[in-house]
Design a protein around this motif. Structure first.
Motif, short mmCIF file in Angstrom:
data_model
loop_
_atom_site.label_atom_id
_atom_site.label_comp_id
_atom_site.label_asym_id
_atom_site.label_seq_id
_atom_site.Cartn_x
_atom_site.Cartn_y
_atom_site.Cartn_z
N GLU A 186 0.80 -1.31 0.15
CA GLU A 186 0.49 -0.21 0.25
C GLU A 186 1.00 1.83 0.11
OE1 GLU A 186 -3.56 0.57 0.00
OE2 GLU A 186 -3.70 -1.55 -0.84
N ASN A 187 1.99 1.20 1.06
CA ASN A 187 2.71 2.58 0.41
C ASN A 187 3.70 2.43 -0.36
OD1 ASN A 187 2.69 3.89 3.49
ND2 ASN A 187 1.86 1.75 3.90
N ILE A 188 4.04 1.38 -0.99
CA ILE A 188 5.01 1.61 -1.84
C ILE A 188 4.26 2.49 -3.36
CG2 ILE A 188 5.89 0.24 -4.23
CD1 ILE A 188 7.26 -2.04 -2.02
N LYS A 189 2.61 1.57 -3.33
CA LYS A 189 1.77 1.73 -3.68
C LYS A 189 1.36 4.28 -3.72
CE LYS A 189 -2.22 0.28 -3.68
NZ LYS A 189 -3.69 -0.15 -3.80
N GLY A 190 1.46 4.48 -3.05
CA GLY A 190 1.14 6.07 -2.18
C GLY A 190 3.05 6.48 -3.11
N LEU A 191 3.80 5.61 -1.85
CA LEU A 191 5.10 6.55 -3.31
C LEU A 191 5.47 6.65 -4.32
CD1 LEU A 191 7.34 5.24 -0.95
CD2 LEU A 191 7.02 6.86 -0.41
N ILE A 192 4.12 5.60 -5.31
CA ILE A 192 4.61 6.10 -6.63
C ILE A 192 3.59 6.28 -7.35
CG2 ILE A 192 4.43 4.05 -8.82
CD1 ILE A 192 5.57 2.04 -7.46
N GLY A 193 2.10 6.82 -6.96
CA GLY A 193 1.72 7.20 -7.29
C GLY A 193 0.50 6.09 -7.71
N TYR A 194 -1.18 6.55 -7.32
CA TYR A 194 -1.40 5.22 -8.36
C TYR A 194 -3.36 5.97 -8.38
CZ TYR A 194 -3.35 4.76 -2.92
OH TYR A 194 -3.63 4.56 -1.89
N THR A 195 -3.77 5.00 -9.29
CA THR A 195 -5.39 5.97 -9.87
C THR A 195 -6.22 5.55 -8.52
OG1 THR A 195 -4.59 5.58 -12.12
CG2 THR A 195 -6.98 6.14 -11.74
N ALA A 196 -6.77 7.00 -8.41
CA ALA A 196 -7.83 7.30 -7.46
C ALA A 196 -9.06 5.69 -7.87
CB ALA A 196 -8.42 8.40 -6.39
N ASP A 233 -17.57 19.36 -22.59
CA ASP A 233 -17.14 17.71 -21.90
C ASP A 233 -16.05 17.72 -21.48
OD1 ASP A 233 -17.73 14.97 -21.89
OD2 ASP A 233 -18.00 15.04 -24.25
N LEU A 234 -15.76 15.88 -20.88
CA LEU A 234 -14.34 15.69 -20.47
C LEU A 234 -13.74 14.86 -21.72
CD1 LEU A 234 -14.77 14.98 -16.69
CD2 LEU A 234 -13.15 16.44 -17.99
N TYR A 235 -12.70 15.74 -22.39
CA TYR A 235 -11.68 14.81 -23.30
C TYR A 235 -10.87 13.84 -22.34
CZ TYR A 235 -8.92 14.16 -27.05
OH TYR A 235 -8.60 13.52 -28.51
N GLU A 236 -10.60 14.47 -21.61
CA GLU A 236 -9.79 13.24 -21.14
C GLU A 236 -9.75 13.80 -19.71
OE1 GLU A 236 -6.46 12.19 -22.68
OE2 GLU A 236 -4.91 14.67 -22.33
N LEU A 237 -9.76 12.74 -18.19
CA LEU A 237 -9.63 13.14 -16.80
C LEU A 237 -8.67 11.63 -15.94
CD1 LEU A 237 -9.96 14.92 -14.64
CD2 LEU A 237 -11.91 12.90 -14.52
N ASP A 238 -7.62 12.24 -15.18
CA ASP A 238 -7.08 10.88 -14.54
C ASP A 238 -6.89 11.94 -13.32
OD1 ASP A 238 -6.33 9.20 -16.74
OD2 ASP A 238 -4.84 10.41 -17.30
N VAL A 239 -6.80 11.49 -11.92
CA VAL A 239 -7.22 11.64 -11.23
C VAL A 239 -5.81 10.86 -10.25
CG1 VAL A 239 -8.03 11.79 -8.69
CG2 VAL A 239 -8.84 12.54 -11.46
#
Length: 347
Positions: free
Chosen positions: A226-236, A256-262
């Motif tokens: 879980e903390n490795i994912k937090g360090l790398i960054g992962y999709t919400a 409209d939304l053409y694209e979105l990444d969170v």
């Protein structure tokens, strides 16, 4: 300097601090019980409580430092510091668990009789541990309910916690899972100690220690991942993406939304997307739209760190609507993810 320290302390995660104090206290009591009775299940429980206490103390310290504002040297802030600290603690947890597994396995092959007088002492300690762990677990469930903005109580709160724990803060998730497993491990320890004491299964105590050791190792691996994912960054989670998309679409002028990444990075969220605007809109009007979007998003999710939006002219295709994120799917606001205390309090 003193004001800054007080400010950081006010923003810290006190659920983890309360859990750390409770677990370290239990670790001391269980260690004395192990010394007196020689029970491997009790030793495993002592290590379990010690590991949990260290992990949650590290989370508390990490939450204090993660609350610091970005600086010129660290423009992305300190949100990932908590993940880094807990990752090192997870490695320490795995080492202790591996040692416990080895010892329990060797004793399992040649079980020794446990002192009769120690049985009742072990049971008293484990019942006390159940009360403390159960209280901390209930507090973690209440925090999950608060963070997902639900009024659930009683059995509904339990179901909500199991269903929506992934939408809580990383710190609350850690406390919830560790104390949930700690509570379950107590039943395993009671069963093993009782079986050994009654002579039903002389190896019950060491088997219970082995099972708890395996659980400890599993927790350590999960916490590390879980903390490795937090360090790398992962999709919400999808619910969070949906609510952010809906908030963007509700801003006047957005077609409209053409694209979105969170993406979740450490304790914060980064929003990166492209919005479609009418081709007749001026540059100044487009900037006003982007500013309004950022204002609304940070009001919904105060822990949003960056909002980066590109602009695309309206092509009359309903991309986001066709995916039922906004236009074809209206529902109550999604549960909030990782609402860091520093963001929710007034300075």
């Amino acid at each position: 300097m003193a004001k800054q320290v007080l400010f950081l302390l006010r923003q810290a995660n006190y659920t983890s601090l309360k859990s750390a104090i409770g677990n370290l206290f239990l670790a001391v009591i269980k260690f004395f019980a192990f010394t007196f009775t020689g029970s491997l299940a009790m030793q495993a429980e002592a290590i379990h409580s010690f590991n949990d206490g260290c992990a949650q103390a590290a989370v508390f310290v990490g939450s204090v430092f993660a609350s610091r504002k970005p600086t010129s040297s660290f423009p992305n802030g300190f949100g990932r510091l908590s993940n880094l600290i807990v990752l090192f603690v997870a490695i320490f947890m795995a080492y202790n668990a591996e040692h416990m597994i080895q010892k329990s396995f060797h004793v399992l092959l040649a079980p020794a009789a446990s002192p009769a007088a120690g049985f009742f002492w072990n049971i008293v300690v484990l019942v006390s541990a159940f009360v403390v762990d159960g209280f901390v677990l209930y507090q973690a469930m209440k925090d999950i309910g608060k963070e997902v903005e639900s009024p659930a109580r009683g059995w509904e709160l339990v179901k909500l916690s199991l269903r929506s724990y992934h939408l809580a803060t990383p710190e609350t998730r850690l406390v919830f899972w560790e104390d949930l497993l700690a509570t379950g491990a107590i039943f395993i320890a009671v069963a093993g100690i009782t079986a050994a004491h009654l002579g039903v299964a002389p190896w019950g105590d060491s088997l219970a220690g082995l099972i708890i050791g395996v659980l400890l190792f599993g927790i350590a691996v999960n916490v590390a991942w879980e903390n490795i994912k937090g360090l790398i960054g992962y999709t919400a989670p999808e619910e969070v993406v949906e609510e952010i998309a809906e908030a963007i679409m509700e801003v006047e002028g957005v077609e409209d939304l053409y694209e979105l990444d969170v993406v979740q990075e450490g304790a914060f969220l980064d929003v990166d997307g492209t919005i479609e605007l009418p081709e007749t809109m001026s540059v100044g009007e487009a900037e006003d739209v982007k500013d309004e979007i950022e204002r609304r998003l940070k009001k919904i999710y105060p822990n949003i760190h960056n909002v980066t939006l590109g602009i695309h002219e309206d092509d009359e295709l309903s991309r986001w609507g066709s995916r039922e994120y906004v236009r074809l799917r209206r529902k109550a606001p999604a549960c909030k993810l990782v609402k860091v205390a520093v963001s929710t309090r007034k300075k």
